[in-house]
Scaffold this motif. Structure first.
Motif, PDB file in Angstrom:
ATOM      1  N   LEU A 344       0.834  -1.214   0.000  1.00 23.31           N
ATOM      2  CA  LEU A 344       0.000   0.000   0.000  1.00 23.31           C
ATOM      3  C   LEU A 344       0.864   1.258   0.000  1.00 23.31           C
ATOM      4  N   LEU A 347       1.982   1.760  -3.461  1.00 20.23           N
ATOM      5  CA  LEU A 347       0.850   2.237  -4.263  1.00 20.23           C
ATOM      6  C   LEU A 347       0.657   3.740  -4.055  1.00 20.23           C
ATOM      7  N   THR A 348       0.704   4.160  -2.761  1.00 18.15           N
ATOM      8  CA  THR A 348       0.534   5.580  -2.448  1.00 18.15           C
ATOM      9  C   THR A 348       1.612   6.397  -3.171  1.00 18.15           C
ATOM     10  N   THR A 377      -7.011   4.300  -1.566  1.00 18.85           N
ATOM     11  CA  THR A 377      -5.763   3.839  -0.944  1.00 18.85           C
ATOM     12  C   THR A 377      -5.636   4.408   0.469  1.00 18.85           C
TER      13      THR A 377
END
Ligand code: ADP
Length: 562
Positions: A344, A347-348, A377
């Motif tokens: 994550l 992804l951010t 997200t």
């Protein structure tokens, strides 16, 4: 040589002719030697048996009754003539009960005496008897004593008030202990005391083997020793599900006595530990060699203790299982959320690169999609952080790092975080701050986390109106040790749907939500309030809630000022 003929020999004129008389050598009671008398007097066995206070039955190896004395006829109301030569279990069906029959059979098998209780019901009344069985030349001699004024001198019958009170006390003590080991130690000491024994032990059976898992006094030598269950007193107690009494444990060469020859045990009582129909083990109490046998009353007392102990053991076991499950759940949550956080975070980072147009300019629809991706997200990250915080609190890993700061600064920081969502929902976001600045010493990160949770909920569960954070200072209400204390209150109020009183308390439990169905409108883990309350407690404070359905809610974080 033992005769195979199953008859009994009685001398004297009063010999009851119902008993066949064929063997005159081995079964008659031998004449008593008297040096002065030229001829030994004959002793009339029937007269002797009839003179006894206890009821006596003599039963042959084919289980047929050979003789009953007068007391037996009186107690059980059956004339001898009706039942002699009949099968014991047919004539007196209560002996066919599983526990009783096991006792009789095992006395015949190993020749050792057995003691047990017999309870006979007539209407609502229950008559209690103490039974002793010995095997002599394959004949069973069954001796039944009326519980009141039993032969041991330990008056049996109903428990007196003092005994009942002491057993109740023990039951309460056992119920209060949740650690199995501690519980078994308490049980051994108490059982030994209550049954006037010199030692006690708890035995557990697994498959073919038994093990002494806890011991006190004379049984300590046997602690942690394993023994074959076959032929053991423990197995007898487990199979019969009743109290087993053995007169000479070491002499009878039971498996444990063979394995630990130094035990030197005389009488032993063993009671099965049964809870919810599960066999949890066996509780035994013992006395030294050549000590008097345990009385029926003591056997009864052991049975009561075993029943209470089994329930306490059952509870301790369940508690241990639930703690283990809780630990496993904590580890699972911590691992999963940790593993999810890493991708994550990546992804951010990529989303930020896109949003900042580092990879090239975006069209308006593309910017819109990237914004949605960032919002989702962020939502996921918040949830994962909550689960991680939960695991950390549960594992006791949260540490308080106190600093000195201005309360108003923290309120502004929390408002800045929830402001975008409030704006999106067209909610007014306001604060009431006192003219004089309020300083406090606490863990600033934890206070911020609590305020963001409370303000975030207020915004999430309010559709119109406003969310307001008020800061005030006061003193503790009610009795507080060491006098009044200064406290700081952060009240987060909203004009949302409110919470019903019956729901308010429950919301501070982990994973608890008012609207928990699959069709619920708001996302979330149901952990926010639980974490906030635990953090507040860690900081020496609490969260109060005041809410009414339809008129909004106020969650107040109360912290000590220093
Ligand atoms: P989450 O917000 O993740 O569901 P929380 O523990 O923060 O978990 O809250 C638990 C539940 O308490 C929420 O699901 C909601 O039902 C209720 N709740 C919390 N704050 C409010 C509020 N300000 N107004 C109405 N209901 C609330």
């Amino acid at each position: 040589m033992r005769s195979t003929d199953e008859t009994i020999q009685f001398g004297g004129d009063r010999d009851r002719s119902r008993v066949r008389e064929t063997d005159t050598t081995s079964k008659a009671i031998p004449p008593v030697a008297d040096s002065r008398a030229p001829r030994a007097p004959r002793i009339d066995a029937v007269q002797v048996l009839d003179a006894l206070r206890n009821a006596i039955a003599v039963v042959g190896s084919d289980w047929r009754i050979q003789h009953l004395n007068r007391q037996w006829e009186r107690i059980f109301g059956r004339p001898s003539a009706d039942v002699v030569r009949r099968d014991l279990f047919t004539a007196f069906p209560f002996f066919a009960d599983e526990h009783t029959a096991t006792m009789l059979r095992s006395a015949r098998l190993d020749g050792a005496a057995r003691h047990f209780d017999l309870e006979l019901r007539s209407g609502s009344a229950v008559e209690r008897y103490g039974v002793r069985v010995v095997c002599s030349d394959e004949r069973l001699i069954i001796e039944v004593s009326e519980a009141r004024g039993a032969s041991s001198g330990d008056a049996g019958g109903d428990y007196d008030a003092a005994e009942a009170a002491s057993l109740r006390r023990l039951a309460r003590q056992m119920a209060a202990v949740s650690d199995t080991r501690e519980l078994l130690e308490l049980l051994c000491t108490a059982a030994s005391e209550q049954c006037n024994a010199t030692g006690a032990a708890v035995l557990r059976g697994t498959g073919e083997e038994g093990e002494v898992v806890s011991a006190a006094g004379a049984m300590t030598l046997g602690l942690e020793r394993r023994f074959p269950l076959e032929g053991s007193v423990a197995q007898e107690a487990l199979q019969s599900r009743g109290v087993v009494s053995v007169e000479e444990f070491t002499v009878s060469q039971r498996p444990l006595a063979r394995i630990v020859p130094d035990l030197r045990i005389g009488p032993m009582l063993a009671a099965p530990l049964i809870a919810h129909d599960r066999l949890l083990g066996v509780l035994t109490v013992v006395r030294g060699e050549r000590s008097p046998a345990f009385s029926p009353r003591e056997a009864q007392r052991l049975a009561v203790i075993a029943d209470h102990a089994a329930l306490a053991m059952w509870k301790a076991e369940l508690l241990e299982q639930s703690r283990a499950a809780d630990r496993a759940k904590g580890r699972f949550l911590a691992t999963i959320s940790h593993e999810l956080r890493t991708p994550l975070t990546a992804l951010t980072g990529y989303e930020e690169l896109l949003a900042d147009e580092v990879m090239g300019p975006l069209t308006e629809p593309q910017t819109d999609v990237v914004e949605r991706m960032r919002s989702v997200t962020h939502h996921l990250t918040v949830m994962i952080e909550e689960v991680l915080a939960f695991s950390s609190i549960e594992a006791g890993r949260e540490i308080v790092r106190a600093t000195d700061f201005l309360a108003a600064d923290l309120i502004r920081a929390a408002m800045a975080i929830v402001e975008p969502l409030a704006r999106q929902k067209r909610l007014r976001l306001a604060s009431d701050l006192p003219a004089d600045p309020i300083r406090l010493t606490s863990d600033i990160d934890k206070v911020r986390q609590i305020l963001v949770n409370l303000a975030g909920n207020a915004v999430k569960f309010t559709e119109q109106g406003e969310v307001r954070i008020s800061l005030s200072e006061g003193h503790t209400t009610g009795e507080v040790a060491g006098g009044e204390r200064r406290e700081i209150r952060f009240a987060v109020s909203d004009t949302g749907a409110g919470i019903a009183p019956e729901d308010a308390r429950r919301l501070f439990r982990p994973f608890s939500q008012v609207d928990a169905g699959l069709t619920r409108r708001h996302g979330g883990t149901g952990l926010g309030l639980y974490i906030s309350q635990r953090l507040a407690q860690l900081l020496g404070g609490r969260i109060d809630v005041h809410s009414e359905l339809g008129s909004g809610s106020t969650f107040t974080l109360v912290l000590p000022a220093d």
